[in-house]
Design a protein around this motif. Sequence first.
Motif, PDB file in Angstrom:
ATOM      1  N   GLU A 383       0.829  -1.207   0.000  1.00  0.00           N
ATOM      2  CA  GLU A 383       0.000   0.000   0.000  1.00  0.00           C
ATOM      3  C   GLU A 383       0.866   1.260   0.000  1.00  0.00           C
ATOM      4  N   LYS A 384       1.928   1.256   0.792  1.00  0.00           N
ATOM      5  CA  LYS A 384       2.815   2.412   0.861  1.00  0.00           C
ATOM      6  C   LYS A 384       3.457   2.681  -0.495  1.00  0.00           C
ATOM      7  N   PHE A 385       3.875   1.621  -1.171  1.00  0.00           N
ATOM      8  CA  PHE A 385       4.508   1.776  -2.489  1.00  0.00           C
ATOM      9  C   PHE A 385       3.503   2.328  -3.497  1.00  0.00           C
ATOM     10  N   TYR A 386       2.316   1.737  -3.544  1.00  0.00           N
ATOM     11  CA  TYR A 386       1.314   2.150  -4.525  1.00  0.00           C
ATOM     12  C   TYR A 386       0.886   3.597  -4.307  1.00  0.00           C
ATOM     13  N   ARG A 387       0.715   3.985  -3.045  1.00  0.00           N
ATOM     14  CA  ARG A 387       0.199   5.329  -2.764  1.00  0.00           C
ATOM     15  C   ARG A 387       1.161   6.419  -3.240  1.00  0.00           C
ATOM     16  N   LYS A 388       2.439   6.091  -3.399  1.00  0.00           N
ATOM     17  CA  LYS A 388       3.404   7.059  -3.922  1.00  0.00           C
ATOM     18  C   LYS A 388       3.053   7.465  -5.353  1.00  0.00           C
ATOM     19  N   TYR A 389       2.254   6.641  -6.028  1.00  0.00           N
ATOM     20  CA  TYR A 389       1.959   6.897  -7.437  1.00  0.00           C
ATOM     21  C   TYR A 389       0.587   7.527  -7.660  1.00  0.00           C
ATOM     22  N   GLU A 390      -0.141   7.783  -6.597  1.00  0.00           N
ATOM     23  CA  GLU A 390      -1.432   8.454  -6.750  1.00  0.00           C
ATOM     24  C   GLU A 390      -1.216   9.842  -7.357  1.00  0.00           C
ATOM     25  N   GLY A 391      -1.942  10.121  -8.442  1.00  0.00           N
ATOM     26  CA  GLY A 391      -1.817  11.401  -9.128  1.00  0.00           C
ATOM     27  C   GLY A 391      -0.814  11.403 -10.264  1.00  0.00           C
ATOM     28  N   LYS A 392      -0.050  10.331 -10.427  1.00  0.00           N
ATOM     29  CA  LYS A 392       0.965  10.274 -11.479  1.00  0.00           C
ATOM     30  C   LYS A 392       0.393   9.673 -12.761  1.00  0.00           C
ATOM     31  N   PHE A 419      -9.108   0.204 -14.415  1.00  0.00           N
ATOM     32  CA  PHE A 419      -9.538   1.420 -15.100  1.00  0.00           C
ATOM     33  C   PHE A 419     -10.777   1.144 -15.935  1.00  0.00           C
ATOM     34  N   ASN A 420     -11.572   2.197 -16.130  1.00  0.00           N
ATOM     35  CA  ASN A 420     -12.780   2.094 -16.948  1.00  0.00           C
ATOM     36  C   ASN A 420     -12.421   2.293 -18.415  1.00  0.00           C
ATOM     37  N   CYS A 421     -13.035   1.473 -19.263  1.00  0.00           N
ATOM     38  CA  CYS A 421     -12.828   1.637 -20.695  1.00  0.00           C
ATOM     39  C   CYS A 421     -14.053   1.092 -21.430  1.00  0.00           C
ATOM     40  N   PRO A 422     -14.723   1.915 -22.228  1.00  0.00           N
ATOM     41  CA  PRO A 422     -15.937   1.457 -22.914  1.00  0.00           C
ATOM     42  C   PRO A 422     -15.636   0.478 -24.058  1.00  0.00           C
ATOM     43  N   SER A 423     -14.413   0.491 -24.551  1.00  0.00           N
ATOM     44  CA  SER A 423     -14.057  -0.388 -25.669  1.00  0.00           C
ATOM     45  C   SER A 423     -13.874  -1.821 -25.190  1.00  0.00           C
ATOM     46  N   HIS A 424     -14.017  -2.761 -26.111  1.00  0.00           N
ATOM     47  CA  HIS A 424     -13.769  -4.167 -25.812  1.00  0.00           C
ATOM     48  C   HIS A 424     -12.567  -4.644 -26.614  1.00  0.00           C
ATOM     49  N   ASN A 425     -12.047  -5.791 -26.237  1.00  0.00           N
ATOM     50  CA  ASN A 425     -10.917  -6.397 -26.946  1.00  0.00           C
ATOM     51  C   ASN A 425      -9.701  -5.474 -27.010  1.00  0.00           C
ATOM     52  N   ILE A 426      -9.377  -4.860 -25.877  1.00  0.00           N
ATOM     53  CA  ILE A 426      -8.202  -3.989 -25.831  1.00  0.00           C
ATOM     54  C   ILE A 426      -7.004  -4.692 -25.195  1.00  0.00           C
ATOM     55  N   ALA A 427      -7.147  -5.975 -24.856  1.00  0.00           N
ATOM     56  CA  ALA A 427      -6.038  -6.704 -24.244  1.00  0.00           C
ATOM     57  C   ALA A 427      -4.813  -6.625 -25.137  1.00  0.00           C
ATOM     58  N   GLY A 428      -3.680  -6.259 -24.534  1.00  0.00           N
ATOM     59  CA  GLY A 428      -2.434  -6.139 -25.281  1.00  0.00           C
ATOM     60  C   GLY A 428      -2.124  -4.736 -25.742  1.00  0.00           C
ATOM     61  N   GLU A 429      -3.076  -3.809 -25.576  1.00  0.00           N
ATOM     62  CA  GLU A 429      -2.828  -2.424 -25.983  1.00  0.00           C
ATOM     63  C   GLU A 429      -2.114  -1.663 -24.865  1.00  0.00           C
ATOM     64  N   THR A 430      -1.249  -0.740 -25.265  1.00  0.00           N
ATOM     65  CA  THR A 430      -0.544   0.108 -24.306  1.00  0.00           C
ATOM     66  C   THR A 430      -1.269   1.446 -24.221  1.00  0.00           C
ATOM     67  N   LEU A 431      -1.646   1.834 -22.999  1.00  0.00           N
ATOM     68  CA  LEU A 431      -2.466   3.026 -22.783  1.00  0.00           C
ATOM     69  C   LEU A 431      -1.805   3.950 -21.765  1.00  0.00           C
ATOM     70  N   LYS A 432      -2.220   5.207 -21.769  1.00  0.00           N
ATOM     71  CA  LYS A 432      -1.766   6.167 -20.769  1.00  0.00           C
ATOM     72  C   LYS A 432      -2.904   6.423 -19.779  1.00  0.00           C
ATOM     73  N   ALA A 433      -2.547   6.518 -18.504  1.00  0.00           N
ATOM     74  CA  ALA A 433      -3.576   6.750 -17.491  1.00  0.00           C
ATOM     75  C   ALA A 433      -3.017   7.573 -16.340  1.00  0.00           C
ATOM     76  N   LYS A 434      -3.904   8.289 -15.710  1.00  0.00           N
ATOM     77  CA  LYS A 434      -3.560   8.987 -14.478  1.00  0.00           C
ATOM     78  C   LYS A 434      -4.046   8.146 -13.311  1.00  0.00           C
ATOM     79  N   LEU A 435      -3.144   7.796 -12.408  1.00  0.00           N
ATOM     80  CA  LEU A 435      -3.504   6.961 -11.270  1.00  0.00           C
ATOM     81  C   LEU A 435      -4.189   7.820 -10.213  1.00  0.00           C
ATOM     82  N   THR A 436      -5.243   7.264  -9.620  1.00  0.00           N
ATOM     83  CA  THR A 436      -6.054   8.061  -8.702  1.00  0.00           C
ATOM     84  C   THR A 436      -5.979   7.570  -7.265  1.00  0.00           C
ATOM     85  N   GLU A 437      -6.481   6.371  -6.983  1.00  0.00           N
ATOM     86  CA  GLU A 437      -6.610   5.944  -5.583  1.00  0.00           C
ATOM     87  C   GLU A 437      -6.280   4.468  -5.423  1.00  0.00           C
ATOM     88  N   TYR A 438      -5.507   4.157  -4.383  1.00  0.00           N
ATOM     89  CA  TYR A 438      -5.215   2.761  -4.046  1.00  0.00           C
ATOM     90  C   TYR A 438      -6.361   2.216  -3.203  1.00  0.00           C
TER      91      TYR A 438
END
Length: 448
Positions: A383-392, A419-438
């Motif tokens: 938890e301590k490790f993950y929380r360092k990335y909140e907001g990144k 993460f939420n994503c309306p698309s299907h069959n995205i397995a294997g895709e590289t995406l950008k995201a903002k991390l919010t909450e652990y």
Amino acid sequence: MWLKICKTFIFREEVTKITVKFITLGCKTNIYESESMAELFRESGYEIITDDNAPADVCVVNTCTVTGMGARKSRQQIRRAKRQNPNALIAVTGCFSQTSPEEVRELGADIIIGNKGRSKIVELVKAAEQGKKADIVDNILTEHEYEELPVTHTQSRVRANIKIEDGCNNFCTYCIIPYARGPVRSRNIEKIVSEAETLAENGYKEVVLTGIHIGSYGKDLNNGLKLIDVIESVNNVKGIERIRLGSIEPVIITQDFVSRAKNLTKLCPQFHLSLQSGSNATLKRMNRHYTSEEFKKAVELLRENIPDTSITTDLMVGFSGETQDEFLESYEFCKSIGFMQMHIFKYSIREGTAAEKLPDRIRGEIKEDRSRQMIELAENMKEKFYRKYEGKIVSILAEQEKEAGIYHGTTPNHMDVLFNCPSHNIAGETLKAKLTEYKNGFIHGELL
């Protein structure tokens, strides 16, 4: 039994392919080897089925024996395969069949293959279809040639394992693996790269370099090649975006290693350094070839040179002779390292190992209490490790849809992201995201 099998095969030749089901226990190397054998069957016209409950004409049980529990589960799965597939040929391979072939035969296996000869499994099955049975369980301790079993596709759509070596020379006192797998045998580096190229062509973006003791890669080659040379070569493969390493020991993390590794853009900054204990006295009884001080130095080298490094590990509690002071020393050492994740297991005696004869065995309730304490520590550190990335903002490799519209993915340093994503069959895709909450073992993210 043969009459039943014969009837099944004659019928299936008229209407469908002969079916093969794999039951795989144990490590990533076993998973890789099962996928390799599955390819051999496909190439010979067999149909691979993945439904655990569906009957099959041939059942391949790829076994584990690294612990007493692993051996017990292997026995259970052989019995289960026979019970659920009474008319099938049962082929048993892997570490348990290598160390205990007589027991495997008593459990009802039709074909037994140790940790050499898996490339002949289709040949053996075809012979058994004709009533001819043969086993391959050679003396693995005298084996010095790497057995090629390449993979071009895996069940995962996201990542693929690449086996780069087999065997281990370390002989830790609690471990049976050197007797099950034999000495270190390194794979030809050109064949490793060729397999990575094929996997990239088939759409895989992440590969995991795996083996029994990958840090020993090259020790048998006498040409100066090491693990870092393999990583650099795969890093040059077009289409591969991420390279992840299997378990390594801290002695691999040298100044030369990190000075070369930090320039590799595809190498994931997650390093699984096998610890086992943070007490030097316990490590010595285990015949581990490093000290806690050397482990900590390796961690510091990685963190100083490679941004966003996460350290994961395996830890054993209740090894014979582990005093309360040694356990507390191990606990405090783990706390000082700040692991992102720990795999904690209670020591169980493995027949045939040097540790089997050690005195001062630890009672079950003490092991349970120590395990509980370590698991609690591990959860707090995660938890301590993950929380360092909140907001990144991070890169995520999409893996699978957990529920409608909610996906699971991983960051390069192997944090689990929802993460939420309306698309299907995205397995294997590289995406950008903002991390919010652990929350509840995951960190949540919003796609950008």
